[in-house]
Structure formats: C-alpha cells, structure tokens
Design a protein around this motif. Sequence first.
Motif, PDB file in Angstrom:
ATOM      1  N   LYS A 286       0.860  -1.185   0.000  1.00 47.87           N
ATOM      2  CA  LYS A 286       0.000   0.000   0.000  1.00 47.87           C
ATOM      3  C   LYS A 286       0.893   1.230   0.000  1.00 47.87           C
ATOM      4  CE  LYS A 286      -4.120  -1.688   2.095  1.00 47.87           C
ATOM      5  NZ  LYS A 286      -4.295  -2.427   3.345  1.00 47.87           N
ATOM      6  N   PHE A 287       0.286   2.416  -0.236  1.00 47.70           N
ATOM      7  CA  PHE A 287       1.066   3.649  -0.276  1.00 47.70           C
ATOM      8  C   PHE A 287       1.380   4.104   1.152  1.00 47.70           C
ATOM      9  CE2 PHE A 287       1.726   8.232  -1.027  1.00 47.70           C
ATOM     10  CZ  PHE A 287       2.658   8.157  -2.027  1.00 47.70           C
ATOM     11  N   LYS A 288       2.191   3.311   1.833  1.00 48.63           N
ATOM     12  CA  LYS A 288       2.524   3.603   3.222  1.00 48.63           C
ATOM     13  C   LYS A 288       4.001   3.299   3.435  1.00 48.63           C
ATOM     14  CE  LYS A 288      -1.839   2.863   5.382  1.00 48.63           C
ATOM     15  NZ  LYS A 288      -2.775   2.027   5.977  1.00 48.63           N
ATOM     16  N   PRO A 289       4.745   4.288   3.966  1.00 50.68           N
ATOM     17  CA  PRO A 289       6.173   4.053   4.180  1.00 50.68           C
ATOM     18  C   PRO A 289       6.448   2.742   4.912  1.00 50.68           C
ATOM     19  CG  PRO A 289       5.625   6.314   4.728  1.00 50.68           C
ATOM     20  CD  PRO A 289       4.345   5.641   4.383  1.00 50.68           C
ATOM     21  N   LYS A 290       5.626   2.446   5.900  1.00 45.96           N
ATOM     22  CA  LYS A 290       5.825   1.249   6.720  1.00 45.96           C
ATOM     23  C   LYS A 290       5.878  -0.023   5.872  1.00 45.96           C
ATOM     24  CE  LYS A 290       3.837   0.974  11.330  1.00 45.96           C
ATOM     25  NZ  LYS A 290       2.522   0.889  11.944  1.00 45.96           N
ATOM     26  N   ILE A 296      12.122  -3.526   2.377  1.00 42.88           N
ATOM     27  CA  ILE A 296      13.542  -3.156   2.359  1.00 42.88           C
ATOM     28  C   ILE A 296      14.282  -3.865   3.493  1.00 42.88           C
ATOM     29  CG2 ILE A 296      15.174  -1.232   2.563  1.00 42.88           C
ATOM     30  CD1 ILE A 296      12.878   0.580   1.464  1.00 42.88           C
ATOM     31  N   GLU A 297      13.686  -3.837   4.667  1.00 42.45           N
ATOM     32  CA  GLU A 297      14.342  -4.477   5.819  1.00 42.45           C
ATOM     33  C   GLU A 297      14.492  -5.977   5.593  1.00 42.45           C
ATOM     34  OE1 GLU A 297      11.951  -2.858   8.918  1.00 42.45           O
ATOM     35  OE2 GLU A 297      13.285  -1.136   9.175  1.00 42.45           O
ATOM     36  N   LYS A 460       4.241   9.556   8.019  1.00 39.56           N
ATOM     37  CA  LYS A 460       4.052   9.701   6.567  1.00 39.56           C
ATOM     38  C   LYS A 460       5.293  10.191   5.815  1.00 39.56           C
ATOM     39  CE  LYS A 460      -0.844   9.635   6.075  1.00 39.56           C
ATOM     40  NZ  LYS A 460      -2.002  10.122   5.385  1.00 39.56           N
ATOM     41  N   ILE A 461       6.419  10.078   6.460  1.00 39.98           N
ATOM     42  CA  ILE A 461       7.665  10.445   5.777  1.00 39.98           C
ATOM     43  C   ILE A 461       8.517   9.188   5.696  1.00 39.98           C
ATOM     44  CG2 ILE A 461       9.796  11.834   5.927  1.00 39.98           C
ATOM     45  CD1 ILE A 461       7.579  13.729   5.838  1.00 39.98           C
ATOM     46  N   MET A 462       9.155   9.042   4.573  1.00 41.07           N
ATOM     47  CA  MET A 462      10.118   7.956   4.495  1.00 41.07           C
ATOM     48  C   MET A 462      11.466   8.612   4.245  1.00 41.07           C
ATOM     49  SD  MET A 462       9.616   4.577   2.443  1.00 41.07           S
ATOM     50  CE  MET A 462      10.890   3.458   2.010  1.00 41.07           C
ATOM     51  N   PHE A 479       5.255  11.190   1.907  1.00 42.07           N
ATOM     52  CA  PHE A 479       4.138  10.377   1.419  1.00 42.07           C
ATOM     53  C   PHE A 479       2.793  11.056   1.657  1.00 42.07           C
ATOM     54  CE2 PHE A 479       5.209   5.877   0.238  1.00 42.07           C
ATOM     55  CZ  PHE A 479       6.583   6.047   0.183  1.00 42.07           C
ATOM     56  N   SER A 480       2.842  12.271   2.200  1.00 43.09           N
ATOM     57  CA  SER A 480       1.597  12.913   2.600  1.00 43.09           C
ATOM     58  C   SER A 480       1.232  14.047   1.635  1.00 43.09           C
ATOM     59  CB  SER A 480       1.794  13.422   4.026  1.00 43.09           C
ATOM     60  OG  SER A 480       1.054  14.567   4.239  1.00 43.09           O
TER      61      SER A 480
END
Length: 524
Positions: A286-290, A296-297, A460-462, A479-480
């Motif tokens: 989804k469009f979510k940094p998390k 990536i992790e 909301k920031i990556m 992302f916001s």
Amino acid sequence: MKKDFLWWRDGIIYQIYPRSFNDINNNGLGDLAGITARLDYLADLGVDALWLSPFYPTPDADFGYDISNHIDVDPRFGSLQDFDDLLHASHERGIRIILDLVLNHVSNQHPWFQQSRVDSSNPKEDWFIWQDSIPNNWESVFGGKAWTYDEKREQYYYHMFVKEQPDVNWRNPEVRKAQMDVLRFWLERGVDGFRLDVFNVYFKDKELRNNPKKWGRRAFERQHHIYDGDQPEMESVLKEMRSIMNEYPDRYVVGETFFATREKIIRYNGADKLNAAFDFEFLWSKFKPKKFLKAIENWESLAEETQIFPNYVLSNHDSPRPATRYSKSEDDDRAKVIMAMLLTMRGTPFLYYGDEIGMRDISLKRSEIMDPPGIKYWPFNKGRDGCRSPMQWDDSVNAGFSKEKPWLPVHSNYEQRNVALQEKDEDSIFNFTRDLIALRKANKTLISGKIIIPSKMPYKIMSYIREDGDEKILVILNFSNRKRKIDLPVGESWHILFSKHEREGKAEKEMMLLPYEVLFLKNS
Ligand code: TEU
C-alpha cells in the motif's frame, strides 16, 4: 561509468511487453522491429537492459506465455533476423537483452505435446505428466482442476495454468536436455540473460500427493502448495543452467519465484544457482512508508546473511501499474514519490514500460477482456489486461503505437499523457525519472552504498541514508498530501543534491517539506 559496473546488478532493467510497445508492421501488435526503432528513446532514458516478455510463436491462450516453438519468433512480431538486428542495435548502445524463458509448460499446440498426446507408446509419451484418472486435488492457478482429459490419448494431463498450457515432465532426461538446448540456442545468438518464468514449479511431487488444505478465497489459494512445486530436484537444474551460462561472460539469470518467500529466495540464489530472484513486496505494498520499509528491511537482513543483491520490482505485466494503484486522478505526485524510492534503493530497479510516463491501467468492459483469469473470475478479478495497454508515444491516432486498431485499447488519456508531450515538459514524470536515473548513475553511493534506515521516522515520511565511505546521501520522501516538518540528522552539514522545488544550496537543520516532496541531500 566506472569499470566495476556490473550491468545486471548496478544497472536499471526495463521490462517490455513486446506486443504493446511499438507496432511497425501495422498489424495492431507491437513487434521486435518496433523495439529497435525506439532504442534511442530507451538509451536516452538511461536503462541498461531490456527484459522482453515472450515474442515466440504462440496461439495466445496466455498471450505469449503459451509457447509453440521456443527457438523462433512469432511472424506477427517479426523474424529471427529482426531479433538479431534488435540485439545488435541494443548492444551498440550498451543495452543488454534478457529473454523470458517459459520452461515449466508449453502450448498445447507445441509439437512436443502434439506428439505426446498421440498414444502412450510414442517417443515423447513421457514428456508431459499423464495419468489414467485424476490423481490428486491439485488446482490450476487460473481456475479449475489442474488435470484435463485428452480425448486422443484418453488420459489426463497436468497443467498448472490454463489447460492450453500443459506442464512438461522435467523428470524425463530428454526433456531436460531439450530445455537446456533452448538456453544454448539463445546464448549462442548472443542474449545476455534470462528471466525464468515460474521456475520453482518445474518439478512436482513424484508421488503426486494431495496438497494440504488451508483457508483461502479461490480454490488455488485454499491449499498449501507443498507438492505441486518447490521440489528438491529444482536446485540441480538451476546449477546446470548456471554452469551453461558460465560458459559465456557476464550472463545473468533471474527467477520468478512463484509465491516468493524469504526461504525460497535463499534456497534458489547463489554463486552456482540464480543470480537473482524476484521479490514482489513493492508491487503489493500500500502507499505507506511502513509497508515499503518492511520489504527493504527484509532484503537487507537477507543480504546480511547471504551474498544476495536485492532487487525491487515496482510493476510488471501481471499487476496493476503503480500510478493506478496509488493515484485516483491524473496527478503524478504519488507516482513520482514511488519512482524516487525505487531509483534510490540498494537493489536492482525493475521498471515496467510506460511507468516512466505514469501510464494508468485501462479498464475494459466484460466483453473486451482477453486475459484468461479475467474471463474466468470477472468481476471479482478483471484479469491483467489493464496494465498491458499500448505504449503512449504521442497524441496521434492510437497514441503513435500503430496505424491499425491495437490488440488492446489505448488509454483514453493518451492525448494528454504521452512521451512526446512529457519530453517537452520539465515537470513531467518522464523527465523526473530520466533525471533520477542519471543521478543514480552519477552517484555510486545510490547504487551500492549501504542503506541506513532511522529507527524513528516522522509520520508519513520515508527517509533513509545511502552511505559509501564518507559520502552520505539522505533521501527524504513525503508520502503525505500535506506540508510536513522534519529535523535533519545532526552531525552533518547537508546540501541539496536533488529537488524539483527550487531549493538550493545548504539545507537547514529543520525543513518544511511540501506535499509529496522528493528531496535528496548530500553531506559535505
Ligand atoms: O506468472 C506466474 C504468476 O505468478 C501469475 O500467474 C500470477 O499468479 C497472476 O498473474 C496473478 O495475477 C507467470 C507470468 O508472469 C504470467 O504472465 C503467466 O501467465 C504465467 O507465469 C504462466 O506462464
């Protein structure tokens, strides 16, 4: 580019779905000569390799993924001569060519299957998986039982995908040799690599045991797929393939792991197996940094354990495009944020044709749907035609793709969204993508530097740091759709490396990000 540049690891791989890229012979389908005609465009964009989805002879039950001859070109797409011309012209521009090898199954029109179905005593009788009665509960991915009765042979054959795609019997040594000959054929012609379609299901359980049941929506999802794929024999095939590839310099093989997991990636990659295996986490996020951070992790911790170099896939010919997934309008802000993330990853970026101009999926009426799962499952699943529409080159008829009616409709937005317009527009997603590709090339840190993810990120920031020796590049992605304040990491003096917002010079300790801003800072 530096000498230690390894094309498949450090470069950018661009996937072309040939029938939708550029139609030169005006039959409504893209062709190989059409790709050759656009090589300057691709070189200018800055891609290092092209992965070509199948262009081999096919009756189109699965639009090229049902092959009736692996060592030829479907006349609708051109000829072997056109292929050689494309390869040569690509190499002249420093662009490598990766072919899509579909070796799990063939078309039911393939001479191997045509011969095998004659009777149970012909020389190819054992080239497919034949049974007198349905032996187990295996389901086909695209719906229905995976076993179909053949009237001629009076037996059932196994097919993981549609019934026109019978799976070959990899346990038969003659089949195995014939498949390796396909590899050799293309390597001898000079191709640089392969993408292996669903490689990990080549082998099925010897005893054809029932898959255990689980909860799921579609019948295929209601099973644990432990017996219809991922058998131990697979690794020896990968080793054999790799040893053939090693006879040629700098070759590359990437596998499409069917339902990739961390364990499978480890199992099938390695110095004597695949160079890379896809992970589709980005494609499903989804469009979510998390969500993206999780992917990536996962790659990073894998890379710590093994020598595997990550790869990131934003989209492909099987899934909705990122601009469609993440934006409801024609606005490209979100698509740019995602593109910036892809092009600043420590991992090979895979770019799907048209994403550089933010192409959106087409939506089709039920009667227009071509893709088998779409036909079967509409409206619950509308199939994969949406992301396969013709490339939008300009605002002329059929978006400059063809003079004839294209095989799938061109998106209705093509007069406003096309390459010709975007090349002229400084703010277009095309120029944004091209600039970022160039920036990645000019900054080795963005290619191979470590990726450092802060333990806490503002909502909301990556943001992450790419680091190589003393050099640090801080990537900040908002992302916001609102302005957001961020504090820059202390202990460094940051200056602006990339911004589309007329920011210049030194960065403040605290910054106000604009909605969906993409900002890269470099230490000095
Ligand atoms: O895809 C395998 C695969 O994972 C898809 O079938 C996936 O389950 C489906 O697209 C979900 O939307 C490969 C090719 O990429 C695909 O185009 C082919 O149809 C398939 O193999 C059979 O060759």
